[in-house]
Design a protein around this motif. Structure first.
Motif, PDB file in Angstrom:
ATOM      1  N   ALA A   1      -4.779  -0.500   8.778  1.00  0.00           N
ATOM      2  CA  ALA A   1      -3.619  -1.049   9.490  1.00  0.00           C
ATOM      3  C   ALA A   1      -3.697  -0.745  10.978  1.00  0.00           C
ATOM      4  O   ALA A   1      -3.549  -1.643  11.826  1.00  0.00           O
ATOM      5  N   SER A   2      -3.942   0.521  11.311  1.00  0.00           N
ATOM      6  CA  SER A   2      -3.953   0.898  12.731  1.00  0.00           C
ATOM      7  C   SER A   2      -5.082   0.209  13.485  1.00  0.00           C
ATOM      8  O   SER A   2      -4.961  -0.060  14.689  1.00  0.00           O
TER       9      SER A   2
ATOM     10  N   ASP B   1      -1.433  -2.272  13.885  1.00  0.00           N
ATOM     11  CA  ASP B   1      -0.212  -2.162  13.087  1.00  0.00           C
ATOM     12  C   ASP B   1       0.158  -0.687  12.951  1.00  0.00           C
ATOM     13  O   ASP B   1      -0.482   0.061  12.205  1.00  0.00           O
ATOM     14  N   TYR B   2       1.187  -0.267  13.684  1.00  0.00           N
ATOM     15  CA  TYR B   2       1.678   1.108  13.622  1.00  0.00           C
ATOM     16  C   TYR B   2       3.109   1.131  13.077  1.00  0.00           C
ATOM     17  O   TYR B   2       3.947   1.927  13.494  1.00  0.00           O
ATOM     18  N   GLY B   3       3.368   0.243  12.130  1.00  0.00           N
ATOM     19  CA  GLY B   3       4.714   0.105  11.600  1.00  0.00           C
ATOM     20  C   GLY B   3       5.245   1.357  10.936  1.00  0.00           C
ATOM     21  O   GLY B   3       6.451   1.647  11.030  1.00  0.00           O
TER      22      GLY B   3
ATOM     23  N   ASP C   1      -0.175   5.491   9.914  1.00  0.00           N
ATOM     24  CA  ASP C   1      -0.620   4.319   9.166  1.00  0.00           C
ATOM     25  C   ASP C   1      -2.068   4.485   8.731  1.00  0.00           C
ATOM     26  O   ASP C   1      -2.870   5.112   9.432  1.00  0.00           O
TER      27      ASP C   1
END
Length: 260
Positions: free
Chosen positions: A200-201, A205-207, A196
């Motif tokens: 984000a990270s 957020d590691y989607g 990511d």
């Protein structure tokens, strides 16, 4: 009388000779105790336990050994599916047949040089395929951002602002879905600490990484020297220790490139 070994008749030895005539590029960073790493990991401990001149029971040892303590995701490393998904493959369950793959390089380095938050787009993939043809099934796709040129500076790799938000390039979900679901690639990799993008990270957020590993596929993080390999036509070899039920480990990765 022909005295050649029957093993030579299958052609693998001659294939090796042809491969040795190509250009080989190491895609692996040398790691140490000060290697850039994810902020959640403790610093590594690497120490020499025995040196050649040390005495053991009054006798010169004559050998050297080291002890290494670090998180599995250290330096250039493999993330197997189980890293994010219980029940999926551990690193020792990935077959060696997946460790030699066609190498595709998607290059966003020019954008990343001026916009560190750049992500790869479907237009980047379309442009690659217009030049090189359809991405082959079972390929390893590497995202080139030239972020590895910041190695081994931890602060420059993370590139955090005053609020602690990192700014480094990354993948995008539309591209990953195209690559894994429509092109059926085997694995992917990148030069940064995360799949990511940093913005984000930094907020947990590691989607995108969850998506890749959730396909029961694997990835390599913190690749090096992608600027030295062509965007198409090379092979990648990625391998790592066969730790039982391992969730990640430093990897040795290299490319075999067509001689220009």
């Amino acid at each position: 009388m022909n005295t050649a070994s029957p093993l030579a008749d299958i052609g693998l030895w001659s294939l090796l000779q042809r491969l040795r005539g190509q250009r080989w590029v190491d895609l692996t960073h040398t790691f140490s105790a000060t290697t850039p790493h994810h902020p959640s990991f403790r610093p590594a401990e690497l120490r020499k336990t025995v040196d050649h001149e040390d005495l053991i029971d009054g006798q010169r040892a004559g050998f050297m050994t080291h002890e290494y303590r670090f998180a599995g995701q250290w330096g250039t490393h493999v993330d197997p599916p189980v890293h994010y998904h219980a029940g999926l493959r551990y690193q020792d369950e990935i077959p060696v047949a997946e460790m030699l793959l066609p190498l595709v390089v998607l290059d966003i380095s020019a954008r990343a040089a001026t916009d560190p938050d750049s992500c790869v787009t479907l237009s980047d993939v379309a442009a690659w395929e217009a030049r090189c043809g359809r991405i082959p099934e079972g390929a390893f796709v590497a995202l080139r951002s030239d972020w590895s040129k910041r190695w081994p500076d931890q602060a420059r790799m993370l590139n955090a602002d005053r609020e602690g938000i990192s700014h480094f390039p990354g993948w995008s979900l539309p591209v990953l879905k195209l690559l894994f679901e429509e092109r059926a690639i085997c694995a992917c990799g990148h030069e940064t600490t995360d799949t990511d993008p940093g913005i984000a990270s930094s907020r947990g957020d590691y989607g995108l990484e969850r998506y890749v590993l959730g396909r029961n596929c694997w990835q390599i993080e913190m690749l090096a020297n992608l600027d030295q390999v062509p965007e198409a036509g090379a092979l990648i070899v990625a391998t790592w220790p066969k730790a039982e039920k391992g969730s990640g480990f430093p990897a040795r990765v290299f490319a075999i490139c067509p001689e220009a």
